[in-house]
Design an enzyme around this catalytic site. Structure first.
Site, mmCIF file in Angstrom:
data_model
loop_
_atom_site.group_PDB
_atom_site.id
_atom_site.type_symbol
_atom_site.label_atom_id
_atom_site.label_comp_id
_atom_site.label_asym_id
_atom_site.label_seq_id
_atom_site.Cartn_x
_atom_site.Cartn_y
_atom_site.Cartn_z
ATOM 1 N N ARG A 235 4.526 -39.532 41.146
ATOM 2 C CA ARG A 235 3.475 -39.894 42.098
ATOM 3 C C ARG A 235 4.109 -40.131 43.466
ATOM 4 N NH1 ARG A 235 0.378 -37.785 39.358
ATOM 5 N NH2 ARG A 235 -1.491 -38.611 38.343
ATOM 6 N N ASP A 259 7.491 -32.964 44.152
ATOM 7 C CA ASP A 259 6.290 -32.234 43.739
ATOM 8 C C ASP A 259 5.058 -33.040 44.124
ATOM 9 O OD1 ASP A 259 4.973 -30.040 42.296
ATOM 10 O OD2 ASP A 259 4.397 -31.602 40.868
ATOM 11 N N GLU A 264 -0.678 -36.729 49.984
ATOM 12 C CA GLU A 264 -0.985 -35.348 49.581
ATOM 13 C C GLU A 264 -2.480 -35.030 49.487
ATOM 14 O OE1 GLU A 264 1.035 -35.596 45.650
ATOM 15 O OE2 GLU A 264 -0.857 -34.903 44.826
ATOM 16 N N HIS A 296 2.375 -30.311 44.024
ATOM 17 C CA HIS A 296 1.864 -30.935 42.792
ATOM 18 C C HIS A 296 1.581 -29.867 41.720
ATOM 19 C CE1 HIS A 296 -0.068 -34.977 41.517
ATOM 20 N NE2 HIS A 296 0.216 -34.290 40.425
HETATM 21 C C1 COI Z 1 -1.875 -35.616 36.229
HETATM 22 O O1 COI Z 1 -2.130 -35.094 35.140
HETATM 23 O O2 COI Z 1 -2.110 -36.822 36.442
HETATM 24 C C2 COI Z 1 -1.308 -34.797 37.300
HETATM 25 O O3 COI Z 1 -0.563 -35.312 38.081
HETATM 26 C C3 COI Z 1 -1.751 -33.368 37.397
HETATM 27 C C4 COI Z 1 -2.823 -33.069 38.397
HETATM 28 C C5 COI Z 1 -3.856 -32.102 37.875
HETATM 29 C C6 COI Z 1 -3.478 -34.217 39.057
#
Ligand code: COI
Length: 331
Positions: A235, A259, A264, A296
């Protein structure tokens, strides 16, 4: 029963079709639009909604669903840090996530990017693109020569440890909840400070809870080895980006895999080609040879997407039927 899904992308449609075919008793309606207080109205008549994390789910959004008689939300992702959980509780929401769609997707991405940083791939690729085919000065480092500090030994952290052990890296790990397998291997250190002091590379695999926000900051960076490499596929707000930029400038941090990024939302998963880029700090980071930015996408594999779609719809139906689901979030 009717389930309404928001933000359905083209790449999710085959998995959704497969799920619909296997569940003819469920009426599925979907839209490409994300869930907002305005679009919540379109779910009228549905028993539950399926969404993924791209926008904050505020009290207003949850209230708009509740106004349609909808009190359940099934996330196609794992993180719940974008949801106003206090409002969700007060409004009587049941929430599910997909806790383990593919830990390997994220761990693999971390390992690949980490190896790319060590082998200076971005610099080499840029040289090759210019037809500069000389070796020097782009000498790399080997993964097996590194001590990698893995912060968080949940599903993703543990897969990363396995992958890096395959490369021959030495692992030190930290978590407030000890995993028996990692403990048996004697990988845990007693404190984050010890991990910071021992690691050549530090990879974050913890959630964005208030204790972890900006855990990578000026003070924690000062406790790390000179030339440390940081990896964040978890995160954005775990990292004080300004502190990392200063440490990249001084050389204290020799490379960064990102990432995720603090700001973001509204920037990632958008096409900025030919448009004014909205974040000068991120713009600068993207241009740096020793920083690998991805938008991400660590999670973004065919296996993960299939699991996200199937498991979230399964959970939505289970909640609507008043049944148990292992993916119910406790909050
Ligand atoms: C999650 O699964 O929490 C991710 O970080 C992926 C994304 C689709 C928000």
């Amino acid at each position: 029963m009717k389930i309404y899904a928001y933000g359905i992308r083209d790449d999710e449609k085959p998995s959704l079709k497969e799920w619909e075919t296997a569940h003819p008793e469920v009426e599925v309606a979907f839209t490409q639009e994300l869930l907002t207080p305005e679009t919540a109205k379109n779910a009228a008549g549905a028993d539950g909604v399926v969404v993924y994390q791209q926008l904050p789910y505020t009290r207003e959004t949850l209230q708009a669903l509740a106004d349609q008689g909808i009190h359940q939300m099934s996330l196609r992702n794992v993180g719940i840090d974008n949801i106003d959980l206090k409002a969700a509780k007060e409004l009587g929401f049941k929430i599910s996530n997909v806790a383990a769609y593919s830990p390997n997707a994220i761990a693999e991405h971390a390992a690949i990017q980490l190896a790319r940083i060590l082998r200076r791939s971005k610099e080499l690729d840029a040289k090759v693109a210019k037809r500069d085919l000389r070796w020097a000065p782009t000498i790399g480092r080997e993964v097996r020569m590194q001590t990698v500090g893995v912060v968080g030994t949940g599903r993703i952290g543990r897969v990363l440890i396995q992958i890096l052990q395959g490369f021959g890296a030495k692992i030190v790990a930290y978590d407030i909840f000890k995993n028996p397998d990692i403990d048996k291997q004697g990988l845990y250190v007693d404190s984050l400070d010890e991990l910071y002091a021992k690691s050549d590379v530090i990879s974050l695999h913890v959630p964005s809870v208030k204790e972890n926000i900006h855990m990578i900051n000026k003070d924690s960076i000062a406790k790390m080895k000179d030339g440390v490499v940081l990896v964040n596929v978890a995160r954005g707000d775990l990292v004080d980006t300004d502190a990392v930029v200063a440490a990249l400038d001084s050389g204290k941090v020799s490379g960064m895999v990102m990432d995720v990024y603090e700001n973001e939302i509204g920037i990632f998963n958008e096409d900025w080609e030919g448009k004014k880029f909205p974040d000068a700090r991120l713009d600068d980071l993207i241009d740096r040879p020793n920083v690998l930015v991805t938008p991400h996408t660590a999670f973004y594999t065919t296996k993960a997407v299939l699991e996200m779609v199937h498991q979230s719809f399964d959970a939505a139906v289970a909640i609507a039927n008043g049944q148990e689901t292992r993916n119910l979030v406790k909050f």
